[in-house]
Design a protein around this motif. Structure first.
Motif, mmCIF file in Angstrom:
data_model
loop_
_atom_site.group_PDB
_atom_site.id
_atom_site.type_symbol
_atom_site.label_atom_id
_atom_site.label_comp_id
_atom_site.label_asym_id
_atom_site.label_seq_id
_atom_site.Cartn_x
_atom_site.Cartn_y
_atom_site.Cartn_z
ATOM 1 N N TRP A 277 0.796 -1.218 0.000
ATOM 2 C CA TRP A 277 0.000 0.000 0.000
ATOM 3 C C TRP A 277 0.831 1.272 0.000
ATOM 4 C CZ3 TRP A 277 -4.206 -1.876 -1.593
ATOM 5 C CH2 TRP A 277 -4.726 -3.087 -1.094
ATOM 6 N N GLN A 278 1.874 1.350 0.819
ATOM 7 C CA GLN A 278 2.685 2.566 0.855
ATOM 8 C C GLN A 278 3.395 2.780 -0.474
ATOM 9 O OE1 GLN A 278 3.036 5.040 3.427
ATOM 10 N NE2 GLN A 278 3.899 6.033 1.606
ATOM 11 N N ARG A 315 -5.237 4.974 0.097
ATOM 12 C CA ARG A 315 -5.103 5.887 1.242
ATOM 13 C C ARG A 315 -5.694 5.270 2.504
ATOM 14 N NH1 ARG A 315 -8.372 10.706 -0.346
ATOM 15 N NH2 ARG A 315 -7.852 11.440 1.752
ATOM 16 N N VAL A 318 -3.275 2.512 3.790
ATOM 17 C CA VAL A 318 -2.081 3.083 4.434
ATOM 18 C C VAL A 318 -2.457 3.678 5.788
ATOM 19 C CG1 VAL A 318 -0.297 4.870 4.270
ATOM 20 C CG2 VAL A 318 -0.883 3.508 2.258
ATOM 21 N N GLU A 328 3.012 9.206 8.714
ATOM 22 C CA GLU A 328 3.164 8.315 7.567
ATOM 23 C C GLU A 328 4.556 7.712 7.542
ATOM 24 O OE1 GLU A 328 2.719 8.463 2.693
ATOM 25 O OE2 GLU A 328 2.261 10.227 3.929
ATOM 26 N N SER A 331 8.384 4.550 2.082
ATOM 27 C CA SER A 331 8.332 3.369 1.230
ATOM 28 C C SER A 331 9.329 2.335 1.718
ATOM 29 C CB SER A 331 8.649 3.760 -0.215
ATOM 30 O OG SER A 331 8.663 2.626 -1.036
ATOM 31 N N TYR A 335 4.662 -3.004 7.967
ATOM 32 C CA TYR A 335 3.592 -2.739 8.921
ATOM 33 C C TYR A 335 3.319 -3.986 9.736
ATOM 34 C CZ TYR A 335 2.811 1.331 6.019
ATOM 35 O OH TYR A 335 2.960 2.497 5.314
#
Length: 336
Positions: A277-278, A315, A318, A328, A331, A335
């Motif tokens: 996701w990132q 979004r 993330v 945030e 990259s 997680y």
């Protein structure tokens, strides 16, 4: 515990989703398949039944050997000619043997055949048009990209494909369009397999020049695999390696650059499929306002709507992975 995790996830989304819009253009600013300045001028003139700017543009790409631009422009002008033929009809009347006109004419015919249930029959009639375009400029690889597309649609055997491929690379060793056409022929959806597709794409990427879009070819193979109804046989590590190579390529271009836009859209889609996701959010920021029909039109009849929907979804994902009191991550972070 599942309820608690769901509540925490929701709280993270609420806290962080709005801030993650930073660097993303508003929905109303997104442009689907936006042309560059040169093509925009030609299309605007064609809209007023003037073929001169289009003819001049393609003549320049031929004389300057801008084969990648030439391929892109031919496809866009052919699509416009299919929808708004008046300017193209005028061009044919004025200069029926113009090599650039012949190329657009062949592109229009191939695209029309692929969109018809009578594809095989129509493609038989297209062969002379492709040969005429190839004979008009023997250094141009774009007619051979068309020939490779034709071979795929006409159910040509591998021996014919290999002959056409040899002609294509003889004219331009690293031509992206010809490689994409070859990759499609070798794909599992047509006459090859996912393994064959990956092998071809990885060899091409390894031999590519620095900054070449060919480095995104394995990501295109990954997209074909990930969107297969029953994918199997390609390990996750190989898919991630394909995405990583394209991430590296994307980093060599400026943000919101229209030139690598399709590659970045493809890469974002692959990263979403891989649930990275990132990394996907990073690419969406680099895409800026330049959404492209491919690959989103492979997922939905509304490619722009699909792009915007998945952009919002990235979004949320993330945001859900961020700590409630944190910011945030960059990259490559993992997680938990």
């Amino acid at each position: 515990m599942p309820l608690l995790r769901a509540l925490i996830r929701t709280a993270r989304m609420i806290r962080h989703t709005a801030s993650l819009a930073e660097g993303l253009p508003p929905d109303d600013d997104i442009l689907l398949d936006a042309p560059d300045a040169r093509l925009a001028t030609a299309l605007a003139a064609a809209g007023h039944t003037e073929y001169g700017p289009a003819a001049k543009l393609l003549a320049h790409t031929r004389e300057a050997a801008e084969w990648e631009n030439r391929d892109r422009y031919v496809q866009r002008l052919a699509a416009f000619a299919a929808a708004r033929p008046e300017w193209f009809t005028a061009w044919q009347s004025a200069a029926p043997h113009d090599p650039d006109l012949l190329l657009v004419k062949a592109e229009v015919a191939v695209a029309r055949a692929f969109g018809s249930p009578a594809r095989a029959e129509l493609l038989r009639d297209v062969t002379p048009l492709i040969l005429a375009a190839a004979d008009a400029d023997r250094s141009d690889p774009v007619p051979w990209r068309l020939a490779l597309d034709h071979a795929r649609g006409a159910n040509a055997p591998h021996t014919v494909f290999e002959e056409l491929w040899a002609q294509a690379v003889r004219r331009s060793t690293h031509h992206y369009g010809c490689h994409v056409a070859a990759l499609q022929y070798l794909s599992a959806a047509w006459y090859g397999s996912h393994a064959e597709c990956f092998d071809f794409a990885e060899r091409a990427a390894e031999d590519a020049l620095p900054g070449s879009l060919l480095q995104a070819l394995p990501a295109r193979a990954a997209f074909a695999y990930l969107t297969d109804q029953s994918p199997r046989g390609i390990p996750r590590a190989r898919l991630d390696a394909a995405a990583d190579l394209a991430v590296g390529l994307s980093a060599t271009y400026d943000g919101a650059d229209p030139w690598p836009a399709e590659v970045r859209n493809l890469l974002a889609c692959v990263l979403i499929q891989l649930e990275r996701w990132q990394d996907a959010l990073d690419q969406l920021r680099l895409i800026g306002p330049y959404a492209t029909s491919f690959p989103w039109d492979r997922l939905s009849d509304d490619p722009l709507g699909e792009f915007l929907h998945l952009r919002d979804g990235v979004r949320l994902e993330v945001a859900a992975a961020l700590p409630l009191l944190g910011g945030e991550r960059t990259s490559g972070d993992h997680y938990s």
